[in-house]
Scaffold this motif. Structure first.
Motif, PDB file in Angstrom:
ATOM      1  N   GLN A 163      32.920 -20.942  -9.865  1.00 52.83           N
ATOM      2  CA  GLN A 163      33.425 -21.754 -11.054  1.00 52.83           C
ATOM      3  C   GLN A 163      34.949 -21.862 -11.129  1.00 52.83           C
ATOM      4  OE1 GLN A 163      31.366 -19.115 -11.803  1.00 52.83           O
ATOM      5  NE2 GLN A 163      29.534 -20.296 -11.238  1.00 52.83           N
ATOM      6  N   LEU A 164      35.171 -23.217 -11.238  1.00 51.45           N
ATOM      7  CA  LEU A 164      36.540 -23.478 -11.503  1.00 51.45           C
ATOM      8  C   LEU A 164      37.057 -22.683 -12.643  1.00 51.45           C
ATOM      9  CD1 LEU A 164      38.864 -25.316 -10.236  1.00 51.45           C
ATOM     10  CD2 LEU A 164      38.480 -26.915 -11.831  1.00 51.45           C
ATOM     11  N   GLY A 165      38.548 -22.099 -12.374  1.00 54.44           N
ATOM     12  CA  GLY A 165      38.884 -21.310 -13.386  1.00 54.44           C
ATOM     13  C   GLY A 165      38.787 -19.708 -13.395  1.00 54.44           C
ATOM     14  N   LEU A 166      37.728 -19.563 -12.353  1.00 55.25           N
ATOM     15  CA  LEU A 166      37.362 -17.986 -12.351  1.00 55.25           C
ATOM     16  C   LEU A 166      38.708 -17.255 -11.835  1.00 55.25           C
ATOM     17  CD1 LEU A 166      34.900 -16.024 -12.737  1.00 55.25           C
ATOM     18  CD2 LEU A 166      34.817 -16.011  -9.905  1.00 55.25           C
ATOM     19  N   LEU A 167      38.902 -16.019 -12.502  1.00 52.76           N
ATOM     20  CA  LEU A 167      40.101 -15.333 -12.113  1.00 52.76           C
ATOM     21  C   LEU A 167      40.099 -14.382 -10.732  1.00 52.76           C
ATOM     22  CD1 LEU A 167      40.797 -13.406 -15.636  1.00 52.76           C
ATOM     23  CD2 LEU A 167      42.048 -15.503 -14.519  1.00 52.76           C
ATOM     24  N   LYS A 168      41.003 -14.080 -10.172  1.00 48.96           N
ATOM     25  CA  LYS A 168      40.905 -13.341  -8.954  1.00 48.96           C
ATOM     26  C   LYS A 168      40.095 -11.994  -9.084  1.00 48.96           C
ATOM     27  CE  LYS A 168      45.221 -10.607  -8.970  1.00 48.96           C
ATOM     28  NZ  LYS A 168      46.323  -9.986  -8.438  1.00 48.96           N
ATOM     29  N   ALA A 169      39.284 -11.549  -8.068  1.00 48.04           N
ATOM     30  CA  ALA A 169      38.684 -10.226  -8.104  1.00 48.04           C
ATOM     31  C   ALA A 169      37.654 -10.233  -8.980  1.00 48.04           C
ATOM     32  CB  ALA A 169      39.662  -9.136  -8.405  1.00 48.04           C
ATOM     33  N   ILE A 170      36.889 -11.237  -9.497  1.00 47.39           N
ATOM     34  CA  ILE A 170      35.931 -11.222 -10.594  1.00 47.39           C
ATOM     35  C   ILE A 170      34.737 -11.710  -9.643  1.00 47.39           C
ATOM     36  CG2 ILE A 170      34.978 -12.262 -12.444  1.00 47.39           C
ATOM     37  CD1 ILE A 170      37.060 -10.392 -13.051  1.00 47.39           C
ATOM     38  N   PRO A 171      33.829 -10.684  -9.207  1.00 45.20           N
ATOM     39  CA  PRO A 171      32.782 -11.359  -8.233  1.00 45.20           C
ATOM     40  C   PRO A 171      31.785 -12.609  -8.872  1.00 45.20           C
ATOM     41  CG  PRO A 171      32.734  -9.014  -8.705  1.00 45.20           C
ATOM     42  CD  PRO A 171      33.808  -9.541  -9.755  1.00 45.20           C
ATOM     43  N   PHE A 172      31.468 -13.256  -8.213  1.00 45.67           N
ATOM     44  CA  PHE A 172      30.757 -14.531  -8.345  1.00 45.67           C
ATOM     45  C   PHE A 172      29.431 -14.481  -7.619  1.00 45.67           C
ATOM     46  CE2 PHE A 172      33.407 -16.222  -5.059  1.00 45.67           C
ATOM     47  CZ  PHE A 172      32.651 -16.803  -4.317  1.00 45.67           C
ATOM     48  N   MET A 173      29.175 -13.670  -6.794  1.00 48.97           N
ATOM     49  CA  MET A 173      27.955 -13.434  -5.867  1.00 48.97           C
ATOM     50  C   MET A 173      28.115 -12.290  -5.355  1.00 48.97           C
ATOM     51  SD  MET A 173      28.250 -16.143  -2.436  1.00 48.97           S
ATOM     52  CE  MET A 173      26.627 -15.450  -1.916  1.00 48.97           C
ATOM     53  N   GLN A 174      26.718 -11.863  -4.611  1.00 51.29           N
ATOM     54  CA  GLN A 174      26.647 -10.528  -4.000  1.00 51.29           C
ATOM     55  C   GLN A 174      25.865 -10.611  -2.841  1.00 51.29           C
ATOM     56  OE1 GLN A 174      25.376  -7.340  -6.148  1.00 51.29           O
ATOM     57  NE2 GLN A 174      26.106  -5.742  -4.721  1.00 51.29           N
ATOM     58  N   VAL A 175      26.399 -10.478  -1.434  1.00 49.67           N
ATOM     59  CA  VAL A 175      25.815 -10.389  -0.356  1.00 49.67           C
ATOM     60  C   VAL A 175      24.770  -9.070  -0.073  1.00 49.67           C
ATOM     61  CG1 VAL A 175      25.977 -10.675   2.201  1.00 49.67           C
ATOM     62  CG2 VAL A 175      27.461 -11.886   0.747  1.00 49.67           C
ATOM     63  N   ASP A 176      23.803  -9.195   0.079  1.00 47.12           N
ATOM     64  CA  ASP A 176      22.675  -7.832   0.094  1.00 47.12           C
ATOM     65  C   ASP A 176      22.434  -7.842   1.732  1.00 47.12           C
ATOM     66  OD1 ASP A 176      21.723  -5.609  -0.297  1.00 47.12           O
ATOM     67  OD2 ASP A 176      19.986  -6.695  -1.652  1.00 47.12           O
ATOM     68  N   ALA A 177      22.222  -6.649   2.379  1.00 41.79           N
ATOM     69  CA  ALA A 177      21.621  -6.509   3.344  1.00 41.79           C
ATOM     70  C   ALA A 177      20.923  -4.883   3.366  1.00 41.79           C
ATOM     71  CB  ALA A 177      22.861  -6.253   4.501  1.00 41.79           C
ATOM     72  N   ARG A 178      19.944  -4.691   4.567  1.00 41.11           N
ATOM     73  CA  ARG A 178      19.315  -3.486   4.451  1.00 41.11           C
ATOM     74  C   ARG A 178      19.398  -3.044   5.823  1.00 41.11           C
ATOM     75  NH1 ARG A 178      14.569  -6.636   2.510  1.00 41.11           N
ATOM     76  NH2 ARG A 178      13.582  -7.517   4.429  1.00 41.11           N
ATOM     77  N   ASP A 179      19.068  -1.514   5.848  1.00 37.86           N
ATOM     78  CA  ASP A 179      19.047  -0.631   7.179  1.00 37.86           C
ATOM     79  C   ASP A 179      17.726   0.103   6.946  1.00 37.86           C
ATOM     80  OD1 ASP A 179      19.449   1.104   9.322  1.00 37.86           O
ATOM     81  OD2 ASP A 179      21.228   0.200   9.467  1.00 37.86           O
ATOM     82  N   ARG A 180      16.910   0.048   7.927  1.00 35.53           N
ATOM     83  CA  ARG A 180      15.660   1.153   7.804  1.00 35.53           C
ATOM     84  C   ARG A 180      16.022   2.473   8.091  1.00 35.53           C
ATOM     85  NH1 ARG A 180      11.468  -0.675  11.814  1.00 35.53           N
ATOM     86  NH2 ARG A 180      10.106   0.537  10.413  1.00 35.53           N
ATOM     87  N   ASP A 181      17.253   2.909   8.425  1.00 38.27           N
ATOM     88  CA  ASP A 181      17.431   4.097   8.730  1.00 38.27           C
ATOM     89  C   ASP A 181      17.517   4.953   7.450  1.00 38.27           C
ATOM     90  OD1 ASP A 181      17.595   4.023  11.559  1.00 38.27           O
ATOM     91  OD2 ASP A 181      19.744   3.173  11.353  1.00 38.27           O
ATOM     92  N   ASP A 182      17.634   6.238   7.307  1.00 40.36           N
ATOM     93  CA  ASP A 182      17.611   7.107   6.118  1.00 40.36           C
ATOM     94  C   ASP A 182      18.929   6.786   5.488  1.00 40.36           C
ATOM     95  OD1 ASP A 182      17.339   9.037   4.458  1.00 40.36           O
ATOM     96  OD2 ASP A 182      17.456  10.749   5.860  1.00 40.36           O
ATOM     97  N   ARG A 183      18.630   6.557   4.086  1.00 40.57           N
ATOM     98  CA  ARG A 183      19.699   5.884   3.252  1.00 40.57           C
ATOM     99  C   ARG A 183      20.677   7.278   2.933  1.00 40.57           C
ATOM    100  NH1 ARG A 183      17.971   1.189  -0.651  1.00 40.57           N
ATOM    101  NH2 ARG A 183      16.922   0.014   0.784  1.00 40.57           N
ATOM    102  N   ASN A 184      20.074   8.303   3.241  1.00 37.33           N
ATOM    103  CA  ASN A 184      20.996   9.599   2.755  1.00 37.33           C
ATOM    104  C   ASN A 184      21.796   9.935   3.810  1.00 37.33           C
ATOM    105  OD1 ASN A 184      19.593   9.943   0.119  1.00 37.33           O
ATOM    106  ND2 ASN A 184      17.933  10.865   1.128  1.00 37.33           N
ATOM    107  N   THR A 185      22.026   9.366   4.888  1.00 36.66           N
ATOM    108  CA  THR A 185      22.821   9.731   5.954  1.00 36.66           C
ATOM    109  C   THR A 185      23.603   8.372   6.193  1.00 36.66           C
ATOM    110  OG1 THR A 185      21.119   8.629   7.788  1.00 36.66           O
ATOM    111  CG2 THR A 185      21.114  11.006   7.179  1.00 36.66           C
ATOM    112  N   ALA A 186      24.529   8.554   7.069  1.00 41.79           N
ATOM    113  CA  ALA A 186      25.510   7.392   7.320  1.00 41.79           C
ATOM    114  C   ALA A 186      24.939   6.377   7.929  1.00 41.79           C
ATOM    115  CB  ALA A 186      26.699   8.085   8.159  1.00 41.79           C
ATOM    116  N   HIS A 187      23.765   6.647   8.664  1.00 45.42           N
ATOM    117  CA  HIS A 187      22.970   5.513   9.561  1.00 45.42           C
ATOM    118  C   HIS A 187      22.833   4.626   8.789  1.00 45.42           C
ATOM    119  CE1 HIS A 187      21.507   9.177  11.774  1.00 45.42           C
ATOM    120  NE2 HIS A 187      22.657   9.106  12.077  1.00 45.42           N
ATOM    121  N   ALA A 188      22.472   4.480   7.403  1.00 45.20           N
ATOM    122  CA  ALA A 188      22.147   3.497   6.571  1.00 45.20           C
ATOM    123  C   ALA A 188      23.552   3.147   5.610  1.00 45.20           C
ATOM    124  CB  ALA A 188      20.934   3.893   5.910  1.00 45.20           C
ATOM    125  N   GLU A 189      24.685   3.582   5.700  1.00 50.08           N
ATOM    126  CA  GLU A 189      25.827   3.496   4.838  1.00 50.08           C
ATOM    127  C   GLU A 189      26.426   1.982   5.472  1.00 50.08           C
ATOM    128  OE1 GLU A 189      29.565   5.720   3.281  1.00 50.08           O
ATOM    129  OE2 GLU A 189      28.218   6.666   4.643  1.00 50.08           O
TER     130      GLU A 189
END
Length: 823
Positions: A131-157
């Motif tokens: 939107q016009l007028g939005l301040l800097k560093a205010i998120p307006f959307m979020q890109v999402d991705a996934r990895d099938r490796d173990d989330r508790n390891t760096a493989h999925a970080e």
């Protein structure tokens, strides 16, 4: 590169197998960690089962539907690789038979993750709008991705990065992506230059990496589409509200709307808490009546924030102006005023202006004020004052204020167009003016008699000049002046300011023989100028004063005489004449007091002071005595004066040498800075004996051998003038002279001892044998003879003691035995 990764993963897997082999699993007897995707030789022996007893039989493993696991000779093995993404763990039952019965235990096989999956974007999250007028560093959307490796390891970080922006207008860096969360926001340039008319859509090339973004991580690229939209977020139109609105409250007065993501609103500004509020929908409410006189306008800042409290856009402003209602009565700045009007003031004279203030809007007729005079205390038969209806100017209405009361209290009201009013009081003091001169009750006073010996400060008489003006004021006060008859300022006067009575006071000693009568002309005036009338004969009076004769004592011309006499003057010389006179022409007799040694005399009638004997300044330099002058006809009348006689010094004493120098000496060869300090004294005064001079006799030998060095006015140093002088007692001839002209001198032959000295500066021998004293050689001979006799006696004593106590010396101490002494 692939071989190195495989080797690394195998090492990690083996370490984890060892760790998990000895670590207990929750709900299992044995827990084993096995890495996925094993590509080695099968069967793959995983671990040795240590829980088996020594006499087991029929060892089997169940719980594996795919037939992957088996046991052989206490070893658990796998027949094919494991896939953590397909099945992360296996729960196996290991059973065996003992001699008694069949037993079992659980083996938990945990599949250890390996980075074998590439991260992928979730397609639905790849579109968004800003939107016009939005301040800097205010998120307006979020890109999402996934990895099938173990989330508790760096493989999925996962880590996100913005690779490219298309188009690159108006800046190439309009957007920013949070590497950890994938949130997309505007940069500072983007927030300040975003313009949907210039560019309404951007495509962003975004990369996602696993392994926290390390260099060897798997990655995927994707395109994010960002639509730029306008915004309804803008400052609303100003609002004008009437004060004291009847309600009901709250009253909606304006509305704002953030057209982007979900937002919350709040208000900031200089206004009482809860006077204005805003709803979730952006509707702004007024919650209480406004008072224009308290605050005539409000500047309200409307803040828009995300639910987490972060501000989304810059605040917009709402200006609220408060309209006036005639709800204030005019008021005076003070409840009471004071002013003064002169009694001779003419009709129309302005004496004061009162101004009331109305807190209503000055741009409206609500502040128009009218003034009225509604009361006067005390009342009077004629109108004395008036007030202007519009200006509030109070002026004199009567032709004159003469004969009126000294003070009036006026009541004045101020009223607006609605009839609201207030009042104040004005205290008017009628000021007396000097229109009446002071006058004496009679033209002549006296005669008054005063003795000539009256003390200074004596009051002769008191007179009064009356004034018809108001008592106590400047017009009533009287200033008196002695116009004539007091040229020598014999009299002064003091005025009583409470009664105007003036007292004539004697300020100098009277003398009947000089002046026996005083005729004083006294005038009376006011300290302020007359505004009507003039000072005439009635304001002047004559005061006659007679001085009565009194027998007076003698008077000496001086209170102190100082006389100087040279010492040694012949007796009988007149050194001073004491002058005195008697006001009544009576004879005077003189006498001395304080001359205990009878050194002086004074003529009984002449006052001549003479010396009786010669005076010596060294005996006494100052004499002080008192001369008494007595009235020849009345001995109780007298006067006295002090006479101080200073004896002038004459050079009649020669200087002398002071001190004993017979025990002092000088070292030869000459020691530096060694000298005899010679002191002298002169009994005369500083004029003749101030500085004493030492000088050697005019003899070449004397001046060659000796030197005199002055120290101060009375002391000098005597020292050797040559490096060496033979030891001896020398006679040094010199002269001491005073500083007079001509000087007096004393010739002196001073014996001075010169001798050799040791290192301490002590004389080692006499410079010359004194008569009757032994020589050094004789003294040494005597001492040596004495020591020889004493030594002989001691030897005899020791020898006899050795014979009485014989002892054979041993060989060991033979060297310590003293030799026998032969006598």
């Amino acid at each position: 590169m692939a071989d190195r990764e495989t080797t690394t993963m195998l090492i990690i897997a083996l370490i984890l197998v060892i760790i998990y082999t000895f670590a207990p699993c929750s709900g299992a007897n044995v827990k084993i960690g096995v890495p996925e995707n094993y590509d080695g030789i099968f069967p793959w022996y995983l671990a040795k089962l240590r829980n088996l007893p020594g006499n087991y039989t029929e060892l089997t493993v169940t719980g594996d539907d795919e037939g992957i696991f088996g046991v052989d000779a206490q070893f658990l093995y796998a027949l094919k690789p494991l896939d953590r993404e397909k099945q992360p763990s296996y729960s196996l039952q290991v059973s065996f038979r003992t001699s008694e019965h069949r037993q079992s235990f659980t083996v938990e096989v945990c599949v250890i993750d390996k980075n074998d999956n590439v991260p992928t974007f979730i397609g639905e999250s790849m579109r968004g709008s800003v939107q016009l007028g939005l301040l800097k560093a205010i998120p307006f959307m979020q890109v999402d991705a996934r990895d099938r490796d173990d989330r508790n390891t760096a493989h999925a970080e996962l880590r996100f990065s913005l690779m490219e922006q298309t188009p690159r207008i108006p800046s190439s860096q309009m957007f920013f992506i949070n590497s950890a969360t994938g949130e997309v926001s505007l940069t500072e340039e983007g927030a300040s230059t975003l313009d949907p008319e210039m560019c309404g859509r951007y495509k962003l090339l975004v990369m996602v990496k696993d392994m926290a973004g390390k260099a060897n991580a798997f990655f995927t690229n994707g395109i994010v589409t960002v639509e730029v939209t306008g915004n309804t977020w803008a400052s609303p139109d100003p609002v004008r509200l009437q004060e004291n609105l009847p309600g009901p409250y709250p009253i909606p007065i304006s509305q704002v709307k953030w057209s982007g993501s979900q937002a919350e609103y709040s208000l900031e500004g200089e206004f009482p808490e809860m006077l204005f509020t805003i709803s979730r929908e952006g509707v702004i409410y007024l919650n209480a009546p406004l008072d224009r006189e308290t605050q005539d306008q409000f500047q309200i800042s409307i803040v828009v924030e995300r639910p987490d409290g972060r501000e989304i856009a810059k605040p917009v402003e709402l200006r609220v102006m408060v309209g006036d209602a005639n709800d204030n009565r005019p008021t005076f700045p003070q409840a009471q005023y004071h002013t003064v009007v002169k009694e001779l003031a003419a009709r129309g004279t302005e004496i004061l202006t009162v101004q009331a203030a109305d807190n209503d809007d000055p741009k409206t007729d609500n502040v128009r004020i009218f003034y009225r005079l509604v009361g006067q205390i005390p009342e009077s038969p004629r109108a004395l004052f008036r007030v202007d209806r519009d200006s509030g100017v109070i002026s004199v209405q009567a032709d004159s204020m003469e004969g009126t009361a000294p003070q009036y209290t006026l009541t004045i009201t101020a009223e607006d167009a609605k009839g609201l009013n207030s009042s104040c009081t004005l205290v008017v003091t009628v000021q007396d003016e000097n229109n009446n001169p002071p006058v004496f009750s009679q033209h002549e006073y006296g005669p008054f008699h005063i003795p000539e010996d009256a003390l200074v400060g004596t009051t002769v008489t008191a007179v009064l000049a009356g004034d018809a003006d108001v008592r106590g004021g400047d017009s009533w006060q009287v200033d008196y002046r002695l116009e004539s008859g007091n040229e020598e300022e014999v009299f002064t006067f003091v005025t009583d300011k409470q009664t105007n009575e003036v007292s004539l006071i004697l300020s100098k000693v009277l003398d009947f023989e000089r002046e026996s009568e005083y005729i004083l002309v006294l005038s009376a005036q006011n300290p302020v100028a007359l505004v009507r009338g003039r000072y005439g004969p009635a304001s002047t009076a004559t005061v006659s004063i007679y001085v009565d004769d009194v027998n007076e004592g003698p008077i000496l011309s001086q209170s102190h005489y100082e006389v100087t006499v040279r010492e040694g003057e012949e007796p009988g010389r007149v050194i001073a004449t004491i002058r005195g006179y008697d006001p009544d022409s009576h004879p005077i007799r003189y006498s001395l007091q304080g001359d205990t040694k009878k050194y002086f005399s004074i003529g009984k009638y002449s006052g001549e002071l003479k010396t009786v004997q010669a005076l010596d300044r060294e005996e006494n330099s100052t004499y002080t005595m008192e001369v008494i002058a007595v009235d020849g006809r009345n001995s109780s009348l007298s006067a006295s004066t002090l006479v101080t006689v200073q004896i002038l010094d004459v050079n009649d004493n020669s200087p002398v040498l002071v001190g004993d120098y017979s025990w002092k000496y000088l070292c030869t060869p000459r020691w530096e800075d060694q000298a005899l300090v010679l002191a002298s004294r002169d009994s005369d005064g500083p004029q003749h004996g101030g500085r004493l001079n030492f000088s050697l006799r005019s003899d070449a030998t004397v001046r060659r051998n000796w030197k005199l060095t002055p120290i101060n006015d009375t002391h000098t140093n005597l020292s050797l003038n040559i490096p060496y002088l033979a030891p001896e007692v020398y006679t040094v001839p010199f002269t001491i002279s005073d500083s007079s002209s001509p000087p007096r001198s004393t010739f002196i032959n001073l014996p001075v001892t010169v001798c050799p000295c040791n290192v301490r500066g002590n004389c080692k021998m006499a410079a010359k044998q004194l008569q009757g004293m032994p020589t050094i050689q004789s003294a040494v001979g005597i001492l040596l003879g004495t020591f020889a006799v004493i030594g002989t006696i001691l030897v005899v004593v020791f020898v006899r003691l050795s014979y009485q106590n014989p002892k054979q010396p041993s060989k060991t101490n033979q060297e310590r035995v003293p030799l026998k002494t032969s006598i």
